[in-house]
Design an enzyme around this catalytic site. Structure first.
Site, PDB file in Angstrom:
ATOM      1  CD  GLU A   1      10.600  -7.074   6.712  1.00  7.79           C
ATOM      2  OE1 GLU A   1      10.894  -8.135   7.293  1.00  7.79           O
ATOM      3  OE2 GLU A   1      10.201  -6.063   7.303  1.00  7.79           O
ATOM      4  CG  ASP A  41      -0.470 -17.068   8.790  1.00  6.81           C
ATOM      5  OD1 ASP A  41       0.575 -17.103   9.473  1.00  6.81           O
ATOM      6  OD2 ASP A  41      -1.608 -17.067   9.295  1.00  6.81           O
ATOM      7  CG  HIS A  58      10.864  -1.930   5.103  1.00  9.30           C
ATOM      8  ND1 HIS A  58       9.505  -2.009   4.903  1.00  9.30           N
ATOM      9  CD2 HIS A  58      11.202  -3.021   5.818  1.00  9.30           C
ATOM     10  CE1 HIS A  58       9.047  -3.094   5.486  1.00  9.30           C
ATOM     11  NE2 HIS A  58      10.052  -3.732   6.041  1.00  9.30           N
ATOM     12  N   PRO A  62       0.793  -1.232   0.000  1.00  9.18           N
ATOM     13  CG  PRO A  62      -0.105  -1.118   2.127  1.00  9.18           C
ATOM     14  CD  PRO A  62       0.536  -2.076   1.169  1.00  9.18           C
ATOM     15  CG  ASN A  63      -0.308   4.271   1.251  1.00  2.62           C
ATOM     16  OD1 ASN A  63      -1.292   4.780   0.719  1.00  2.62           O
ATOM     17  ND2 ASN A  63      -0.355   3.711   2.438  1.00  2.62           N
ATOM     18  CE1 TYR A  89       8.320   5.109   3.204  1.00  3.23           C
ATOM     19  CE2 TYR A  89       7.014   7.129   3.278  1.00  3.23           C
ATOM     20  CZ  TYR A  89       7.349   5.894   3.816  1.00  3.23           C
ATOM     21  OH  TYR A  89       6.723   5.442   4.961  1.00  3.23           O
ATOM     22  CG  ASN A 122       8.270  -1.746   0.643  1.00  2.41           C
ATOM     23  OD1 ASN A 122       7.655  -1.846   1.710  1.00  2.41           O
ATOM     24  ND2 ASN A 122       8.863  -0.617   0.256  1.00  2.41           N
ATOM     25  CG  HIS A 180       4.799  -1.881  10.460  1.00  4.07           C
ATOM     26  ND1 HIS A 180       6.136  -2.182  10.590  1.00  4.07           N
ATOM     27  CD2 HIS A 180       4.736  -0.888   9.524  1.00  4.07           C
ATOM     28  CE1 HIS A 180       6.843  -1.394   9.782  1.00  4.07           C
ATOM     29  NE2 HIS A 180       6.013  -0.612   9.127  1.00  4.07           N
ATOM     30  CB  ALA A 192       1.217   0.353   6.543  1.00  2.73           C
ATOM     31  NE  ARG A 197       3.840   6.755   1.658  1.00  2.21           N
ATOM     32  CZ  ARG A 197       4.075   5.551   2.143  1.00  2.21           C
ATOM     33  NH1 ARG A 197       4.624   4.631   1.385  1.00  2.21           N
ATOM     34  NH2 ARG A 197       3.761   5.259   3.378  1.00  2.21           N
ATOM     35  CB  SER A 199      12.190   4.711   5.441  1.00  6.96           C
ATOM     36  OG  SER A 199      11.166   3.839   5.910  1.00  6.96           O
ATOM     37  NE  ARG A 204       9.679   6.420   8.769  1.00  2.00           N
ATOM     38  CZ  ARG A 204       8.715   6.198   7.863  1.00  2.00           C
ATOM     39  NH1 ARG A 204       8.852   5.196   7.013  1.00  2.00           N
ATOM     40  NH2 ARG A 204       7.650   6.961   7.807  1.00  2.00           N
TER      41      ARG A 204
HETATM   42  C1  DHK Z   1       6.848   1.778   3.436  1.00  2.00           C
HETATM   43  C2  DHK Z   1       5.698   2.080   4.057  1.00  2.00           C
HETATM   44  O1  DHK Z   1       4.601   2.385   3.366  1.00  2.00           O
HETATM   45  C3  DHK Z   1       5.609   2.168   5.528  1.00  2.00           C
HETATM   46  O2  DHK Z   1       4.319   1.865   6.010  1.00  2.00           O
HETATM   47  C4  DHK Z   1       6.644   1.311   6.211  1.00  2.00           C
HETATM   48  C5  DHK Z   1       8.038   1.290   4.154  1.00  2.00           C
HETATM   49  C6  DHK Z   1       8.020   1.585   5.634  1.00  2.00           C
HETATM   50  C7  DHK Z   1       9.334   1.702   3.444  1.00  2.00           C
HETATM   51  O3  DHK Z   1      10.201   2.320   4.046  1.00  2.00           O
HETATM   52  O4  DHK Z   1       9.482   1.371   2.261  1.00  2.00           O
HETATM   53  O5  DHK Z   1       6.626   1.554   7.593  1.00  2.00           O
END
Ligand code: DHK
Length: 148
Positions: free
Chosen positions: A98, A87, A100, A10-11, A23, A74, A80, A77, A18, A102, A107
């Site tokens: 995994e 699963d 990320h 997401p996002n 990011y 990636n 977390h 959110a 963003r 950032s 953070r």
């Molecule tokens: C991306 C997100 O959207 C956050 O919710 C994570 C992650 C970190 C990133 O750093 O790519 O906490």
């Protein structure tokens, strides 16, 4: 040619606009193009997918079982919060890195915990888009070590 899945949650479709101070300025299509090039250098095709929906990400991980040798994930959110994604990873038995952009450990506290980390091959965070390339290198090295 064997194939890798680069799966973004997401996002991450909004990368580039963003919170660029967190990011970075690269867009998702730019990062995906970098991934394709790096994976091709390592002898892999790449499929890149992104979804804002948890169930669609679960489906993508299930689909990967028969189509891909490993996954760079990636989960945004959902990292977390999602037992379902964790699963799914456990269920398919594919190596997952995994990723990320950032440094989640530097953070907010709620980002320090990853439900994915215990079932992932490893975690890369804090290196921006470069991290995706590190993840592809790590996955390719793992897969070639598994073969020999
Ligand atoms: C991306 C997100 O959207 C956050 O919710 C994570 C992650 C970190 C990133 O750093 O790519 O906490």
């Amino acid at each position: 040619m064997p194939s890798l899945l680069v799966l973004n949650g997401p996002n991450l479709n909004l990368l580039g606009t963003r919170q660029p101070e967190i990011y970075g300025a690269s867009t998702l299509p730019e990062i995906e193009a970098m991934c394709r090039d790096r994976a091709a250098e390592r002898g892999y095709e790449t499929e890149c997918r992104q979804s804002n929906h948890e169930g669609t990400l679960v489906d993508a991980i299930h689909d990967a079982r028969t189509r891909h040798a490993g996954i760079v994930l990636n989960a945004g959110a959902y990292t977390h919060s999602s037992i379902a994604l964790r699963d799914a990873i456990s269920s398919v038995g594919l190596p997952v890195i995994e990723l990320h952009l950032s440094n989640i450990h530097a953070r907010e506290e709620f980002r320090h915990r990853s439900l994915i980390a215990p079932v992932a091959l490893g975690q890369i965070c804090g290196f921006g888009p470069q991290g995706y390339l590190l993840a592809i290198d790590a996955l390719a090295a793992h897969l070639s070590a598994e073969e020999s």
